[in-house]
Design a protein around this motif. Sequence first.
Motif, PDB file in Angstrom:
ATOM      1  N   VAL A  88      37.234  53.110   8.534  1.00  0.00           N
ATOM      2  CA  VAL A  88      37.246  51.774   7.947  1.00  0.00           C
ATOM      3  C   VAL A  88      38.656  51.182   8.005  1.00  0.00           C
ATOM      4  CG1 VAL A  88      35.306  52.208   6.394  1.00  0.00           C
ATOM      5  CG2 VAL A  88      37.630  52.695   5.614  1.00  0.00           C
ATOM      6  N   GLU A  89      38.737  49.887   7.755  1.00  0.00           N
ATOM      7  CA  GLU A  89      40.019  49.202   7.671  1.00  0.00           C
ATOM      8  C   GLU A  89      39.967  48.250   6.488  1.00  0.00           C
ATOM      9  OE1 GLU A  89      42.987  46.393  10.362  1.00  0.00           O
ATOM     10  OE2 GLU A  89      41.579  47.769  11.321  1.00  0.00           O
ATOM     11  N   GLY A 220      36.578  46.440   6.615  1.00  0.00           N
ATOM     12  CA  GLY A 220      36.017  46.563   7.956  1.00  0.00           C
ATOM     13  C   GLY A 220      35.474  47.962   8.180  1.00  0.00           C
ATOM     14  N   HIS A 221      34.380  48.059   8.898  1.00  0.00           N
ATOM     15  CA  HIS A 221      33.721  49.348   9.120  1.00  0.00           C
ATOM     16  C   HIS A 221      33.314  49.460  10.576  1.00  0.00           C
ATOM     17  CE1 HIS A 221      30.344  52.238   9.150  1.00  0.00           C
ATOM     18  NE2 HIS A 221      30.904  52.770   8.083  1.00  0.00           N
ATOM     19  N   ILE A 222      33.634  50.594  11.195  1.00  0.00           N
ATOM     20  CA  ILE A 222      33.219  50.837  12.573  1.00  0.00           C
ATOM     21  C   ILE A 222      31.776  51.331  12.565  1.00  0.00           C
ATOM     22  CG2 ILE A 222      33.620  52.157  14.684  1.00  0.00           C
ATOM     23  CD1 ILE A 222      36.542  52.392  13.889  1.00  0.00           C
ATOM     24  N   PHE A 223      30.892  50.528  13.117  1.00  0.00           N
ATOM     25  CA  PHE A 223      29.488  50.916  13.221  1.00  0.00           C
ATOM     26  C   PHE A 223      29.264  51.584  14.560  1.00  0.00           C
ATOM     27  CE2 PHE A 223      29.420  47.717   9.931  1.00  0.00           C
ATOM     28  CZ  PHE A 223      28.486  48.214   9.033  1.00  0.00           C
ATOM     29  N   ARG A 224      28.882  52.836  14.478  1.00  0.00           N
ATOM     30  CA  ARG A 224      28.685  53.596  15.710  1.00  0.00           C
ATOM     31  C   ARG A 224      27.297  53.347  16.268  1.00  0.00           C
ATOM     32  NH1 ARG A 224      31.150  59.269  13.298  1.00  0.00           N
ATOM     33  NH2 ARG A 224      33.253  58.519  12.976  1.00  0.00           N
ATOM     34  N   LYS A 225      27.050  53.887  17.472  1.00  0.00           N
ATOM     35  CA  LYS A 225      25.740  53.761  18.074  1.00  0.00           C
ATOM     36  C   LYS A 225      24.704  54.459  17.210  1.00  0.00           C
ATOM     37  CE  LYS A 225      27.293  53.473  22.893  1.00  0.00           C
ATOM     38  NZ  LYS A 225      27.234  54.090  24.226  1.00  0.00           N
ATOM     39  N   ALA A 226      23.517  53.855  17.132  1.00  0.00           N
ATOM     40  CA  ALA A 226      22.451  54.426  16.308  1.00  0.00           C
ATOM     41  C   ALA A 226      22.062  55.816  16.796  1.00  0.00           C
ATOM     42  CB  ALA A 226      21.222  53.517  16.330  1.00  0.00           C
ATOM     43  N   GLY A 227      21.713  56.678  15.856  1.00  0.00           N
ATOM     44  CA  GLY A 227      21.184  57.987  16.198  1.00  0.00           C
ATOM     45  C   GLY A 227      22.208  59.048  16.488  1.00  0.00           C
ATOM     46  N   VAL A 228      23.482  58.796  16.203  1.00  0.00           N
ATOM     47  CA  VAL A 228      24.523  59.774  16.527  1.00  0.00           C
ATOM     48  C   VAL A 228      24.296  61.079  15.784  1.00  0.00           C
ATOM     49  CG1 VAL A 228      26.974  60.295  16.297  1.00  0.00           C
ATOM     50  CG2 VAL A 228      26.263  58.078  17.156  1.00  0.00           C
TER      51      VAL A 228
END
Length: 352
Positions: A88-89, A220-228
């Motif tokens: 996050v930021e 701020g939040h880094i949303f990763r690819k679904a299903g990781v």
Amino acid sequence: MYNEELSVLLRTIVSILLNTPMESVKEVIIIDDKSSKDELGDRLEKELQSFPFVRLIRNSKREGLIRSRIIGSKAAEGSILIFLDSHVEMGQGWYQPLVARVMEDPKTVVCPTIAAIDHTSLDLIADKYSNIWGIWDWDMSFRWGQISQREAQRRNFDDSNPIRTPAMAGGLYAMHKEFFFDLGAYDPGMKIWGAENLEMSFRIWMCGGAIEINTCSIVGHIFRKAGVITKSTAGELAVKQNVKRAVEVWLDDYKETHYIAVPASKQVEEGDIVSRVLLRQRLKCQTFEWYLNEVYPELHRPGRDFVGYGQLKGPSEVCMDTMGQGTGQQVGVFRCHGEGSAQFWKLLLSGE
């Protein structure tokens, strides 16, 4: 955190340092859930020597997000807990609105407004999550949605007023430590991650608390690819078990609505839930009907809003499926899996 990129973790720490009045922060605790990356070993410890306010706790075995947060909460010395992800930021002035509101009302759980950070470019998408709240459907899937007209009116159409959200995403929030543990912390019977945010949302609202999204606090939040995480068989089973525990403890008679939406859920073994049922009784929590009436009346309910729901099943064991498409886009068919989500459909009384 588990196997976080070191650069992303350090970015999070530096962001906290630069945007937080550190004189009011007791400590920053990092829970390492037995990461296997070499850079998160001695190198991480060396890097953290530059941040004396950071305490690193290493799990001796993989515990998962839920149990790691319990470990961190028990170790924390401050009176207010702020849960954050490791990617996050912090926006300028993010901290004060959260802490001030919890100090004002210790039974209010406060979430920041989340701004998405693109996982490839790390660009900030500043307004993606403005004026929205956390909602869910009978398949127990959490999602973001535009606030209702009712909530907009309650806020006097003033975007600076907090949003009273039916559910929280669960990654980022502030909560009084005493209230957190009085309310039962996290369900220790849940594994890895998944559905803990909905279970806690029901419990907070039904047992005397409230959940707000503060529009003056931006993270701020880094949303990763679904299903990781849930690609593994163990991860997928953990989410299903967690959902079943939440349904059985909190949904009362409405649990049957969930089982029609997700037939496969009825066959899942939820484990021992006696202690959580007794917790609900001890806390003298409200009924789920109360939650639907007072907190989330917008949720479509059987009989009142729709006459049919579940799978739309065709020949050869195929079902109508959204195929990941949004409202108004073309759908398709896929093998029937009984897990709701993209195959969960409702026929509204209006005919839609």
